[in-house]
Each structure stands twice: as structure tokens, then as C-alpha cells.
Motif scaffolding. Structure first.
Motif, short mmCIF file in Angstrom:
data_model
loop_
_atom_site.label_atom_id
_atom_site.label_comp_id
_atom_site.label_asym_id
_atom_site.label_seq_id
_atom_site.Cartn_x
_atom_site.Cartn_y
_atom_site.Cartn_z
N SER A 194 74.18 63.00 58.66
CA SER A 194 75.50 63.00 59.29
C SER A 194 76.35 64.06 58.61
O SER A 194 76.33 64.20 57.39
CB SER A 194 76.17 61.63 59.17
OG SER A 194 77.49 61.67 59.66
N GLU A 195 77.10 64.80 59.41
CA GLU A 195 77.95 65.85 58.87
C GLU A 195 79.35 65.36 58.56
O GLU A 195 80.18 66.10 58.01
CB GLU A 195 78.02 67.02 59.85
CG GLU A 195 76.67 67.71 60.07
CD GLU A 195 76.78 68.90 61.01
OE1 GLU A 195 77.90 69.12 61.52
OE2 GLU A 195 75.77 69.58 61.21
N THR A 196 79.67 64.12 58.92
CA THR A 196 80.99 63.55 58.65
C THR A 196 80.84 62.16 58.06
O THR A 196 79.92 61.43 58.40
CB THR A 196 81.84 63.46 59.93
OG1 THR A 196 81.17 62.62 60.89
CG2 THR A 196 82.07 64.84 60.53
N ALA A 216 90.79 65.71 58.97
CA ALA A 216 89.98 64.84 59.84
C ALA A 216 90.11 63.37 59.46
O ALA A 216 89.15 62.60 59.58
CB ALA A 216 88.52 65.28 59.80
#
Length: 266
Positions: free
Chosen positions: A10-12, A83
Motif C-alpha cells: 500500500s502506498e498510503t 492527505a
């Protein structure tokens, strides 16, 4: 992230419940929030401002309402740049403090609102003499207490036919663990109620061991006296603990007129 032999990428965000998640979150929020908020307090605030953060839970106190509204708007913008978003149900502005009750009464409103933080409900209350209490009242959140009692009920059901001394030793550990966290000043009534509820659950469990069981409430109270710890306040006021263990850089830190947000030391 490796979970039960399955690898996911996962990038987040970070894996919920993983050991590294709290550490990464604290590092991230230190740069996204802590340093920025401290700079805002020095440069933008027109009155006293108190900041308390534990992981991703925040409580911020302002002397002036205008500061609170400006900070909230700017904090939303700050978080959006990284974010992050504020929880819509948990984020709110409330009137709290020495003059909250009087001001709300003048406007025809009810008592000052309460808020939850780290398992406690924080209350803007008065002392027995009827004057404003500088140190906040803390009370165990009802949902947390109910959840713990439900957990104890299920566990007692599984231990129903265990010997009473074995049940007593287990309950002793559970109640002592609950008190170790929740035994803070002003929370004694909640501790007394919790212990009584545990006694009632134990009594009902014993009565269900057999249709012929004749365990009386007096017998259950005697067992509770033998095995369950008595409620007592185990923690000092947060301001007293902070003044000893965590000296602040402010020249007025530790003095009686300084008010730190209760609960931040948990």
C-alpha cells in the motif's frame, strides 16, 4: 505488509494494529502537527493556548473563541496538505472552563458540554462548595465500562465451573488492571459502580452453575471482599505528575494558576 503469510503493498497509510503503526503515526504527526501548532501558538494566538496530543487524539484549549475558530480552519488546511482529515463526528468546538456555565446560563442554554479523551469523559464541574473546579473532573466513559463488563461476563461464562478461588484470582487481576488505569482523581464513583457490577456478574454466574445453587447476595459480597480490590485513587492530578516528571520550558509551568488539560498524561 505481511499478514498471515500474505504480502500486500500500500502506498498510503500503515497497517492497522501493526507494531510499527503508532511509531510512524507519531513521527508523521510530529512534523505535520506538533511543530506547526507550537509555531502557531507563539506567532498567531492572541490568548493562552494549551495543546495535548496522544497518538492521533487531540485536545486543544483556547482562552479566546476567535483563536479557536481560526486555528480549526487553519488546521484543516494544514492536514489537507498532508492527505489527512479530521474526524467529522469527533471534531467540535465547545465552550468549556471557568465561565462556561455562567455564560451559557445567561444565554438560556444548559450545562457546559463534555468531551471524551483517552477513555474518560471530561466534565467542567464545581467543587462541593459550589465553586468552579480548576482541575477537570474525569469519569470513565460509559461505553468503555459497559464493554469491559460485557467482556467479563463472557469470560465468567466460560469459567463457570472453575473452582471459586480460581475465579477469584482471575477477577482480582482483571479488576486491578481496570483500576490501574481508571483510578484517577474525581473518578471514585465510577470505580465503586464498576466493582459492584463485577460482583453482581460473579453472583449470577455462580447461581447458574446448578439449579440447586443457593449462593446468596451476602455470600457474593463476602467473596468480593475476599478477592476483589477495593477502589482507591492511585494517580495524582496530571499537573502534579507533569511538574515532577516533565518540567516545561514556560516560566510559569508548575505553578497553581496554570491549567493543563486533564487526561493528556495517560
Amino acid at each position: 505488509m505481511l499478514e498471515e503469510g500474505t504480502l500486500t503493498v500500500s502506498e498510503t497509510g500503515t497497517g492497522q494494529g501493526s507494531v510499527i503503526s503508532p511509531l510512524l503515526a507519531n513521527v508523521y504527526l510530529h512534523y505535520v502537527f506538533d511543530l506547526w501548532a507550537e509555531r502557531w501558538r507563539r506567532r498567531e494566538a492572541t490568548g493562552t493556548m494549551i495543546i495535548t496530543r496522544y497518538a492521533d487524539d487531540l485536545v486543544i484549549g483556547f482562552e479566546r473563541q476567535a483563536d479557536a475558530r481560526r486555528f480549526l480552519d487553519m488546521m484543516r488546511q494544514r492536514f489537507e496538505e498532508f492527505a489527512l482529515t479530521l474526524h467529522p463526528q469527533k471534531t467540535r468546538l465547545i465552550e468549556f472552563g471557568r465561565y462556561a456555565a455562567h455564560n451559557r446560563e445567561q444565554r438560556g442554554l444548559g450545562k457546559p458540554e463534555t468531551f471524551d479523551f483517552l477513555g474518560f469523559t471530561l466534565i467542567c464541574g464545581k467543587s462541593r462548595r459550589g465553586v468552579f473546579q480548576l482541575k477537570l473532573k474525569r469519569k470513565t466513559r460509559r461505553d468503555r465500562s459497559r464493554a469491559k463488563l460485557q467482556e467479563i461476563k463472557e469470560a465468567l461464562r466460560q469459567r463457570r465451573h472453575h473452582p471459586i478461588p480460581q475465579q477469584g484470582r482471575w477477577l482480582q487481576q482483571v479488576v486491578r488492571g481496570f483500576f490501574a488505569y481508571h483510578a484517577v482523581p474525581t473518578n471514585m464513583p465510577a470505580l465503586v459502580v464498576f466493582r459492584r457490577r463485577v460482583t453482581e456478574l460473579w453472583w449470577r454466574t455462580l447461581k447458574r452453575r446448578s439449579q440447586r445453587d443457593k449462593t446468596t447476595w451476602q455470600r457474593a459480597r463476602k467473596l468480593a471482599e475476599d478477592w476483589l480490590p477495593r477502589p482507591q485513587i492511585l494517580h495524582p492530578w496530571p499537573s502534579a505528575r507533569f511538574a515532577v516528571k516533565h518540567p516545561r520550558w514556560e516560566p510559569y509551568a508548575g505553578k497553581p494558576h496554570v491549567r493543563f488539560c486533564a487526561g493528556g498524561a495517560q
